[in-house]
Enzyme design. Structure first.
Site, mmCIF file in Angstrom:
data_model
loop_
_atom_site.group_PDB
_atom_site.id
_atom_site.type_symbol
_atom_site.label_atom_id
_atom_site.label_comp_id
_atom_site.label_asym_id
_atom_site.label_seq_id
_atom_site.Cartn_x
_atom_site.Cartn_y
_atom_site.Cartn_z
ATOM 1 N N HIS A 129 0.821 -1.218 0.000
ATOM 2 C CA HIS A 129 0.000 0.000 0.000
ATOM 3 C C HIS A 129 0.850 1.260 0.000
ATOM 4 O O HIS A 129 1.929 1.308 0.597
ATOM 5 C CB HIS A 129 -1.035 -0.005 1.131
ATOM 6 C CG HIS A 129 -0.492 0.009 2.516
ATOM 7 N ND1 HIS A 129 -0.183 1.167 3.177
ATOM 8 C CD2 HIS A 129 -0.234 -0.984 3.400
ATOM 9 C CE1 HIS A 129 0.237 0.886 4.404
ATOM 10 N NE2 HIS A 129 0.226 -0.416 4.561
ATOM 11 N N ASP A 131 -0.148 4.427 0.948
ATOM 12 C CA ASP A 131 -0.376 5.442 1.985
ATOM 13 C C ASP A 131 0.382 5.089 3.257
ATOM 14 O O ASP A 131 0.786 3.950 3.464
ATOM 15 C CB ASP A 131 -1.880 5.575 2.297
ATOM 16 C CG ASP A 131 -2.502 4.269 2.772
ATOM 17 O OD1 ASP A 131 -2.173 3.209 2.205
ATOM 18 O OD2 ASP A 131 -3.302 4.300 3.723
ATOM 19 N N ASP A 162 6.050 0.406 6.928
ATOM 20 C CA ASP A 162 4.611 0.276 6.653
ATOM 21 C C ASP A 162 4.187 1.340 5.655
ATOM 22 O O ASP A 162 3.784 2.403 6.044
ATOM 23 C CB ASP A 162 3.869 0.405 7.987
ATOM 24 C CG ASP A 162 2.376 0.208 7.850
ATOM 25 O OD1 ASP A 162 1.936 -0.295 6.811
ATOM 26 O OD2 ASP A 162 1.657 0.580 8.794
ATOM 27 N N GLU A 196 -4.930 2.134 2.664
ATOM 28 C CA GLU A 196 -4.991 0.943 3.516
ATOM 29 C C GLU A 196 -5.209 1.348 4.959
ATOM 30 O O GLU A 196 -5.886 0.669 5.710
ATOM 31 C CB GLU A 196 -3.688 0.141 3.385
ATOM 32 C CG GLU A 196 -3.735 -1.238 4.053
ATOM 33 C CD GLU A 196 -3.381 -1.225 5.539
ATOM 34 O OE1 GLU A 196 -3.700 -2.195 6.231
ATOM 35 O OE2 GLU A 196 -2.793 -0.240 6.024
ATOM 36 N N GLU A 197 -4.607 2.485 5.341
ATOM 37 C CA GLU A 197 -4.577 2.823 6.769
ATOM 38 C C GLU A 197 -5.923 3.278 7.316
ATOM 39 O O GLU A 197 -6.168 3.187 8.508
ATOM 40 C CB GLU A 197 -3.515 3.908 7.035
ATOM 41 C CG GLU A 197 -2.089 3.496 6.709
ATOM 42 C CD GLU A 197 -1.553 2.397 7.626
ATOM 43 O OE1 GLU A 197 -2.282 1.981 8.547
ATOM 44 O OE2 GLU A 197 -0.424 1.944 7.403
ATOM 45 N N ASP A 224 2.856 -6.855 4.922
ATOM 46 C CA ASP A 224 2.357 -5.740 5.752
ATOM 47 C C ASP A 224 2.177 -6.178 7.199
ATOM 48 O O ASP A 224 1.276 -5.706 7.883
ATOM 49 C CB ASP A 224 1.019 -5.244 5.172
ATOM 50 C CG ASP A 224 0.659 -3.847 5.676
ATOM 51 O OD1 ASP A 224 1.556 -3.144 6.177
ATOM 52 O OD2 ASP A 224 -0.518 -3.479 5.576
ATOM 53 N N HIS A 418 3.823 2.717 12.524
ATOM 54 C CA HIS A 418 3.005 3.753 13.176
ATOM 55 C C HIS A 418 3.735 4.439 14.330
ATOM 56 O O HIS A 418 3.185 5.343 14.953
ATOM 57 C CB HIS A 418 1.657 3.187 13.689
ATOM 58 C CG HIS A 418 0.771 2.653 12.603
ATOM 59 N ND1 HIS A 418 -0.599 2.637 12.704
ATOM 60 C CD2 HIS A 418 1.065 2.123 11.392
ATOM 61 C CE1 HIS A 418 -1.118 2.102 11.603
ATOM 62 N NE2 HIS A 418 -0.113 1.791 10.794
HETATM 63 ZN ZN LIG Z 1 0.482 -1.292 6.463
#
Ligand SMILES: [Zn+2]
Length: 448
Positions: A129, A131, A162, A196-197, A224, A418
């Site tokens: 992904h 984003d 990520d 995705e987030e 992921d 994150h």
């Molecule tokens: Zn991710």
């Protein structure tokens, strides 16, 4: 079946060849495949580290969080990936963009690249992904989250793990295939998706508008999630159920409780009763950590401003993660029973709404081909025994599984997604690409 009475000479010769000769062509094909894999692995190792860092530097410098957090979306990051692919001569991508007026480009980009294999009817997909989440508290970062910082084997920056690592490992493999001019036994597909987030609108747009793209016979890997020892292969997810509770009573003065209906105490009563969900749904599955479903009160909306006010409305939320075997309808029914009991006892009204829920998805069986190939590749690359696990968090793997597409979530991870100072290991990027190479060519030779 009875034998024919007479067999003509050529047929007899053919029969003898089949019975007596070793299956030479097959062996040769296997050997070529293993050799081809070794050449791709060598190409990855040759200048892989420089390519990994250069790609990460480019990706880290482009913010790509969604409009919900004031971000610009993924179009600039997609353009950088597309430019890199074009330089390799891989400009022929299939675009499945989703219009979104909230971002400057007006679209959330999704695109697929397929490198044909000898058997073009099947594809090994890597879905990553584009984003990222926003940086969060910048003071918690050691450096600028959008300037890649390399220290030894580690690269720091928002999105490094990520999911830039997922993007980069796929790009590395595509580059190695182009460089070696080798045609893999089946197609290699790279699918890049947006959003995705927050909402998974990217992958769901692809599933809806291009249902022909991903097929149930394909092998789908989602880099992921994973662990530093590379052993964890995630084949199932808990179902997410977020509920919003609005408790309605009557506001009053703190000194006159008899004239008010206190919704904060009623909410506290309800929250404590809902702890009982742990006993009501005690099923355990050791694939998950924790092994049981979870039912946690999380967010409390702001209530009255003064200490001397009895609140007439209290809003709180619960985050529930249900094992695949626990029916969400049964949980919601039990929640309603507890809400009814509190209404009866405290004279409040309780509104229960679904804030968010994920699809109910079957597990990917541990003997699905994608899982078996991945297990063999991890054993060969790392010399460790992989384990099939479930996760409480959510990826879009559940959306794919709900569409009948078996898939595995795996990467070699530092687990810093994150977080401030999110990082990705250069070696992990390379070894992820090596593992996918082994899956693609089914080369099982252990690493020396
Ligand atoms: Zn991710």
């Amino acid at each position: 079946m009875p034998l024919p009475r007479r067999i003509c000479a050529p047929a007899l010769l053919l029969l003898m060849c089949c019975v007596l000769s070793p299956p030479l062509p097959l062996q040769a094909a296997q050997m070529n495949q293993a050799e081809a894999a070794e050449r791709v692995l060598a190409a990855l190792d040759k200048d892989g580290r420089e390519v990994v860092v250069a790609l990460h530097r480019t990706l880290a410098a482009i913010p790509s969080s969604g409009p919900e957090s004031g971000g610009p979306g993924e179009s600039k990051k997609a353009a950088a990936v597309l430019a890199w692919l074009r330089e390799l001569g891989l400009g022929d991508v299939q675009r499945v963009d989703l219009p979104d007026a909230r971002v400057p480009s007006g679209v959330r980009p999704n695109f697929a690249l397929v490198l044909p294999g000898r058997d073009t009817s099947r594809t090994l997909w890597i879905i990553s992904h584009l984003d990222t989440v926003p940086p969060g508290d910048r003071k918690a970062w050691t450096g600028d989250p959008y300037t890649l910082r390399v220290q030894g084997d580690l690269m720091y920056g928002r999105g490094a793990e990520d999911d830039h690592q997922g993007i980069v490992s796929g790009l590395l493999l595509a580059r190695a295939l182009v460089g070696t001019r080798l045609v893999p036994p089946l197609n290699l597909g790279l699918l890049f998706v947006s959003d995705e987030e927050v909402d998974d609108t990217g992958i769901n747009h692809v599933l809806k508008t291009r249902p022909d793209l991903l097929r149930p016979t394909d092998l789908i890997l989602i880099p992921d999630g994973g662990t530093p020892d590379a052993r964890t292969v995630i084949l199932s997810e808990k179902k997410l159920l977020w509920l919003k509770f609005t408790v309605l009573g009557k506001q009053g003065h703190g000194s006159e409780p008899d004239k008010a209906v206190n919704t904060l105490t009623a909410a506290a009563d309800l929250i404590m009763r809902l702890r009982g969900l742990y006993n009501d749904f005690p099923a355990q599955d050791p694939k998950f950590d924790p092994p049981a479903s979870t039912f946690e009160a999380t967010k409390l909306a702001a209530g009255v401003e003064s200490v001397n006010m009895i609140p007439g409305q209290t809003v709180f939320y619960m985050d529930m993660r249900l094992l695949p075997t626990v029916p969400a309808s049964a949980v919601r029914e039990r929640v309603r029973q507890q809400a009814d009991a509190v209404e009866h006892e405290s004279g409040v009204r309780v509104r229960v709404e679904v804030e968010s829920d994920s699809v109910s998805a079957p597990e990917t069986p541990a003997d699905a081909e994608v899982a078996l190939r991945l297990f063999r590749a991890i054993r060969a690359e790392y010399g460790v025994e992989p384990t099939a696990r479930g996760m409480g968090g959510r990826t879009f793997a559940s959306d794919l599984r709900a569409h009948g597409l078996p898939c595995a979530v795996w990467m070699t991870a530092t687990g810093t997604w994150h977080q401030p100072d999110e990082r990705s290991s250069i070696s992990n990027n390379l070894r992820d690409a090596r593992v996918v190479t082994r899956m693609l060519f089914e080369a099982g030779t252990p690493r020396r």
